[in-house]
Scaffold this active site. Sequence first.
Site, mmCIF file in Angstrom:
data_model
loop_
_atom_site.group_PDB
_atom_site.id
_atom_site.type_symbol
_atom_site.label_atom_id
_atom_site.label_comp_id
_atom_site.label_asym_id
_atom_site.label_seq_id
_atom_site.Cartn_x
_atom_site.Cartn_y
_atom_site.Cartn_z
ATOM 1 N N ARG A 149 16.749 15.548 68.476
ATOM 2 C CA ARG A 149 16.629 16.489 69.588
ATOM 3 C C ARG A 149 15.162 16.626 69.996
ATOM 4 N NH1 ARG A 149 20.990 15.309 69.969
ATOM 5 N NH2 ARG A 149 22.889 16.561 69.959
ATOM 6 N N TYR A 152 14.592 17.481 73.897
ATOM 7 C CA TYR A 152 15.355 18.708 74.146
ATOM 8 C C TYR A 152 14.666 19.889 73.465
ATOM 9 C CZ TYR A 152 19.268 21.999 74.322
ATOM 10 O OH TYR A 152 20.056 23.095 74.548
ATOM 11 N N LYS A 156 12.898 23.097 75.328
ATOM 12 C CA LYS A 156 13.398 24.454 75.098
ATOM 13 C C LYS A 156 12.328 25.341 74.465
ATOM 14 C CE LYS A 156 17.344 23.875 77.004
ATOM 15 N NZ LYS A 156 17.614 24.532 78.320
ATOM 16 N N THR A 187 31.449 22.913 74.574
ATOM 17 C CA THR A 187 31.420 22.790 76.034
ATOM 18 C C THR A 187 31.741 21.349 76.426
ATOM 19 O OG1 THR A 187 29.079 22.196 76.043
ATOM 20 C CG2 THR A 187 29.624 24.557 76.193
ATOM 21 N N PRO A 188 31.995 21.093 77.709
ATOM 22 C CA PRO A 188 32.185 19.708 78.136
ATOM 23 C C PRO A 188 31.001 18.807 77.793
ATOM 24 C CG PRO A 188 32.972 21.192 79.833
ATOM 25 C CD PRO A 188 32.312 22.053 78.798
ATOM 26 N N ARG A 193 29.001 14.292 74.204
ATOM 27 C CA ARG A 193 28.132 13.767 73.162
ATOM 28 C C ARG A 193 28.929 13.329 71.935
ATOM 29 N NH1 ARG A 193 25.293 18.266 74.810
ATOM 30 N NH2 ARG A 193 25.442 19.402 72.838
ATOM 31 N N ARG A 210 26.878 22.249 60.292
ATOM 32 C CA ARG A 210 25.583 22.932 60.344
ATOM 33 C C ARG A 210 25.707 24.393 60.782
ATOM 34 N NH1 ARG A 210 22.665 19.786 65.458
ATOM 35 N NH2 ARG A 210 23.494 21.087 67.144
#
Length: 250
Positions: A149, A152, A156, A187-188, A193, A210
Amino acid sequence: MRLQGKSILITAAGQGIGRASALACVREGAQVIATDIDATLLESLASEAQGLATRVLDVRDGAAVAALAATLPALDGLFNCAGHVHDGSILDCDEAAWDFSVDLNVKGAYRMARAFLPGMLEKMARTGGSGSVVNMASMASSVKGFPRRFVYGTTKAAVIGMTKAIAADFARQGLRCNALCPGTVDTPSLRQRIASAADPIQAQKDFIARQPMGRLATVDDITPQLVYLLSDESRFVTGQAILVDGGVSI
């Protein structure tokens, strides 16, 4: 009705957390302007909530953001939900992937706040009311690092920093700015993913493993916190990164 009479704009409202948030705000009495890049998703959303207004909007398009701000009445609340989850380490993130994530996750929220804040501040000064900006961050940020990540988490973390800066600049004028930091939400986007993983079954197990609570979050686990931050109930809360992560960060 906790948001009665409030005008609230939500980005990426076509699906996932954004969609659930738009519907939750409508149920609480808000006048919601739901935006998304996908017109088809917005049509589906509008069919579920009477009176909800929709606008096609790409938050990467500064001119379009400015044009929308010029045509709408001043807001009471803004939820910057639009974002993208890039999968990979720094070695998997070329400059094109970096630029896309920064442009959407960070500059998208910057463009929206910069375009809509003047109207919000003017309305607050005129009416004596308050305003709230909520930026979508993540537990994957300055809060905690996660494998694969890289960009990302970097973006963030920047969103959290931007949130605190906005909060500090405008607290005395009654504007609150907070960052919402969810855990792993079903979520979609997450489903995409999982489906693209080499072993989707194991990927889902890993996402669940996790979470100390032993399950993925649902959008309905997140929206009550969003409604709280947009409502006057949070009138003394600003500059915070609010975790709704099922205990991951403990």
